[in-house]
Write an enzyme that holds these catalytic residues in place. Sequence first.
Site, PDB file in Angstrom:
ATOM      1  N   GLY A  96      -1.951 -12.113 -10.779  1.00 21.67           N
ATOM      2  CA  GLY A  96      -2.038 -12.602 -11.988  1.00 21.67           C
ATOM      3  C   GLY A  96      -2.169 -11.137 -13.371  1.00 21.67           C
ATOM      4  O   GLY A  96      -2.916 -10.403 -12.367  1.00 21.67           O
ATOM      5  N   ALA A 151       7.100 -11.923 -12.714  1.00 18.13           N
ATOM      6  CA  ALA A 151       8.483 -13.207 -13.096  1.00 18.13           C
ATOM      7  C   ALA A 151       7.914 -13.919 -14.401  1.00 18.13           C
ATOM      8  O   ALA A 151       6.820 -14.091 -14.755  1.00 18.13           O
ATOM      9  CB  ALA A 151       8.593 -14.681 -12.321  1.00 18.13           C
ATOM     10  N   ALA A 160      -5.831  -4.132 -13.211  1.00 18.89           N
ATOM     11  CA  ALA A 160      -6.730  -3.754 -12.434  1.00 18.89           C
ATOM     12  C   ALA A 160      -5.607  -2.470 -11.294  1.00 18.89           C
ATOM     13  O   ALA A 160      -5.809  -1.464 -11.707  1.00 18.89           O
ATOM     14  CB  ALA A 160      -7.619  -3.760 -11.309  1.00 18.89           C
ATOM     15  N   GLU A 195      13.182   9.338  21.559  1.00 21.47           N
ATOM     16  CA  GLU A 195      13.127  10.220  22.274  1.00 21.47           C
ATOM     17  C   GLU A 195      14.058  10.464  23.263  1.00 21.47           C
ATOM     18  O   GLU A 195      14.603  10.579  24.670  1.00 21.47           O
ATOM     19  CB  GLU A 195      12.872  11.609  22.084  1.00 21.47           C
ATOM     20  CG  GLU A 195      12.936  12.433  20.605  1.00 21.47           C
ATOM     21  CD  GLU A 195      11.496  11.113  20.027  1.00 21.47           C
ATOM     22  OE1 GLU A 195      11.248  10.238  20.264  1.00 21.47           O
ATOM     23  OE2 GLU A 195      10.917  12.286  18.886  1.00 21.47           O
ATOM     24  N   HIS A 199       9.582   5.350  22.351  1.00 21.63           N
ATOM     25  CA  HIS A 199       9.532   6.388  21.264  1.00 21.63           C
ATOM     26  C   HIS A 199      11.458   6.642  21.868  1.00 21.63           C
ATOM     27  O   HIS A 199      12.022   6.707  22.423  1.00 21.63           O
ATOM     28  CB  HIS A 199       9.073   7.376  20.855  1.00 21.63           C
ATOM     29  CG  HIS A 199       7.884   7.597  20.712  1.00 21.63           C
ATOM     30  ND1 HIS A 199       6.641   8.563  20.571  1.00 21.63           N
ATOM     31  CD2 HIS A 199       6.797   6.329  19.971  1.00 21.63           C
ATOM     32  CE1 HIS A 199       6.122   7.952  19.745  1.00 21.63           C
ATOM     33  NE2 HIS A 199       6.351   6.375  19.471  1.00 21.63           N
ATOM     34  N   CYS A 254       6.645  14.026  18.546  1.00 17.65           N
ATOM     35  CA  CYS A 254       5.491  13.444  19.016  1.00 17.65           C
ATOM     36  C   CYS A 254       4.773  14.316  19.478  1.00 17.65           C
ATOM     37  O   CYS A 254       5.262  14.679  20.641  1.00 17.65           O
ATOM     38  CB  CYS A 254       5.129  11.814  18.474  1.00 17.65           C
ATOM     39  SG  CYS A 254       5.393  11.282  20.415  1.00 17.65           S
ATOM     40  N   SER A 314       3.130 -22.347 -14.631  1.00 14.51           N
ATOM     41  CA  SER A 314       3.963 -21.414 -14.226  1.00 14.51           C
ATOM     42  C   SER A 314       5.135 -22.016 -13.657  1.00 14.51           C
ATOM     43  O   SER A 314       5.609 -20.575 -13.121  1.00 14.51           O
ATOM     44  CB  SER A 314       3.414 -20.379 -13.947  1.00 14.51           C
ATOM     45  OG  SER A 314       2.818 -20.868 -12.880  1.00 14.51           O
ATOM     46  N   TRP A 372       8.186 -24.150 -13.301  1.00 12.39           N
ATOM     47  CA  TRP A 372       9.350 -22.823 -12.769  1.00 12.39           C
ATOM     48  C   TRP A 372      10.162 -21.589 -13.926  1.00 12.39           C
ATOM     49  O   TRP A 372      10.352 -22.040 -14.497  1.00 12.39           O
ATOM     50  CB  TRP A 372      11.102 -23.000 -12.048  1.00 12.39           C
ATOM     51  CG  TRP A 372      10.306 -24.081 -10.584  1.00 12.39           C
ATOM     52  CD1 TRP A 372      10.239 -25.900 -11.056  1.00 12.39           C
ATOM     53  CD2 TRP A 372       8.990 -23.650 -10.016  1.00 12.39           C
ATOM     54  NE1 TRP A 372       9.887 -26.411  -9.588  1.00 12.39           N
ATOM     55  CE2 TRP A 372       8.833 -24.500  -8.757  1.00 12.39           C
ATOM     56  CE3 TRP A 372       9.363 -22.638  -8.602  1.00 12.39           C
ATOM     57  CZ2 TRP A 372       8.608 -25.160  -8.015  1.00 12.39           C
ATOM     58  CZ3 TRP A 372       8.385 -22.780  -7.843  1.00 12.39           C
ATOM     59  CH2 TRP A 372       8.109 -23.859  -7.150  1.00 12.39           C
ATOM     60  N   THR A 387      -3.938  -9.967 -14.844  1.00 15.79           N
ATOM     61  CA  THR A 387      -5.868  -9.681 -14.211  1.00 15.79           C
ATOM     62  C   THR A 387      -5.896  -8.577 -13.430  1.00 15.79           C
ATOM     63  O   THR A 387      -6.694  -7.499 -13.444  1.00 15.79           O
ATOM     64  CB  THR A 387      -6.976 -10.334 -13.933  1.00 15.79           C
ATOM     65  OG1 THR A 387      -7.440 -11.034 -15.364  1.00 15.79           O
ATOM     66  CG2 THR A 387      -8.038  -9.650 -14.054  1.00 15.79           C
TER      67      THR A 387
HETATM   68  C1  AOF Z   1       7.319   6.022  16.689  1.00 15.21           C
HETATM   69  N1  AOF Z   1       8.770   5.864  17.284  1.00 15.21           N
HETATM   70  O1  AOF Z   1      10.539   6.596  18.359  1.00 15.21           O
HETATM   71  C2  AOF Z   1       8.512   8.414  17.585  1.00 15.21           C
HETATM   72  C3  AOF Z   1       7.601   8.503  16.383  1.00 15.21           C
HETATM   73  O2  AOF Z   1       1.850   4.284  18.521  1.00 15.21           O
HETATM   74  P1  AOF Z   1       2.507   5.241  18.854  1.00 15.21           P
HETATM   75  O3  AOF Z   1       1.976   5.432  20.435  1.00 15.21           O
HETATM   76  O4  AOF Z   1       3.773   4.852  19.231  1.00 15.21           O
HETATM   77  O5  AOF Z   1       2.982   6.569  18.187  1.00 15.21           O
HETATM   78  C4  AOF Z   1       3.496   6.444  17.021  1.00 15.21           C
HETATM   79  C5  AOF Z   1       3.367   7.837  15.977  1.00 15.21           C
HETATM   80  O6  AOF Z   1       4.694   8.313  17.017  1.00 15.21           O
HETATM   81  C6  AOF Z   1       4.131   7.594  15.035  1.00 15.21           C
HETATM   82  O7  AOF Z   1       3.468   6.945  14.024  1.00 15.21           O
HETATM   83  C7  AOF Z   1       4.709   8.650  14.698  1.00 15.21           C
HETATM   84  O8  AOF Z   1       3.724   9.595  13.950  1.00 15.21           O
HETATM   85  C8  AOF Z   1       5.678   9.423  16.045  1.00 15.21           C
HETATM   86  N2  AOF Z   1       6.503   9.627  16.516  1.00 15.21           N
HETATM   87  N3  AOF Z   1       6.921   7.014  16.512  1.00 15.21           N
HETATM   88  O9  AOF Z   1       6.656   4.892  16.750  1.00 15.21           O
HETATM   89  C9  AOF Z   1       9.986   7.206  17.589  1.00 15.21           C
HETATM   90  N4  AOF Z   1       9.515   9.466  17.840  1.00 15.21           N
HETATM   91 ZN    ZN Z   2       7.247  10.018  20.186  1.00 18.70          ZN
END
Ligand code: AOF
Ligand code: ZN
Length: 350
Positions: free
Chosen positions: A273, A158, A279, A57, A55, A80, A172, A174, A275
């Site tokens: 398409g 389109a 929906a 951080e 992550h 996290c 369809s 182009w 339909t």
């Molecule tokens: C990230 N990158 O820099 C931060 C995240 O799949 P994981 O274990 O890596 O965890 C993902 C979750 O961690 C993500 O959905 C978010 O809630 C938190 N923070 N995730 O991928 C990061 N800081």
């Molecule tokens: Zn994290």
Amino acid sequence: MTTSEAERSAMRRALVLAATPGVPLGPNPRVGCVLLDDAGATVAEGFHRGAGHPHAEVEALRAAGDAARGTTAVVTLEPCNHTGRTGPCSEALIAAGVRRVVFAQTDTNPVAEGGATRLREVGIDVEAGLMADEARAVNRTWTFALEHGRPFVTWKFATTLDGRSAAADGTSRWVSSRAARLDTHRLRGLCDTMLVGTHTVEVDDPELTVRDEVDEPVAHQPLRAVMGLRDLAPDRRILNDRAETVHLRTRDPHEALATLFARDRQHVFLEGGPTIARAFLEAGLVDEVVAYVAPMLLGAGSSAVADLGVTTIADALHLHVSDVTVLQGHDGEDTNVRLTMTPTQTQRSS
Ligand code: AOF
Ligand code: ZN
């Protein structure tokens, strides 16, 4: 403590870091982090490079080493608090001796939430919400999917000037110009799933891959999803090995999106398409509309969307236009117009 000018500018930098180009799309959010010393100078930076990687951080803490002690961490997302693909950032920040944490977007992901609470528990000064809107915009569809429990849906079509997507004989190709088709491929590449109905597969036999200017498939392909009860003929191009394909055996948009969400899908590009478009519209499951309009008249043929049951003008479905882009034609090709819109009213729920 109030936010300092140094923290604001660090958050702007963290937002840029979060959006670093080249990070593979989803399923994780894009996150940036900057560590500041007491004087407001940058000690280290980090950003998240995609699922499975550390992550943001942790990237910043690693880059700082011992210098992380006593710093302020400025992060675009609440740290996290869980062990998932990687360990909890809350604990990493505590262990590194970070003194203050300023984050933008609150993390409501049920598996990861609680970081701010944990940090405050051990006496770290925490401030939430700085530039939260900007941070949410960086992860527009991740945030949407988290908050709605389903993927964000972009319906793309389109048409000719008179709203026809196919001529009376069903042809369809182009309607849209080469420039419009290239633009469509670019937008496909920003989604993690492309969705069509079994009818489209049978009639148009699209490959549904993302291709570049020389018509070569790009490296990272979104998931190809087909919905409908009918079997797919084994020779259909959508079943080739250029990308992964899933057949959702349902006609219900809610069910189709639930299955896709369970597979970590956050942004569906709906290319079916009339339909299937109806929906999704009737179910209130279209979040964005991208229309390519070609300067062409057919006077007959199928419309972009099937009968919505609107018999009087007061009942029309209105859209808010957020962007109009002219796709200039070259070498005798038509000029097309791309309209990006959002439905302004919720349609009847089915
Ligand atoms: C990230 N990158 O820099 C931060 C995240 O799949 P994981 O274990 O890596 O965890 C993902 C979750 O961690 C993500 O959905 C978010 O809630 C938190 N923070 N995730 O991928 C990061 N800081
Ligand atoms: Zn994290």
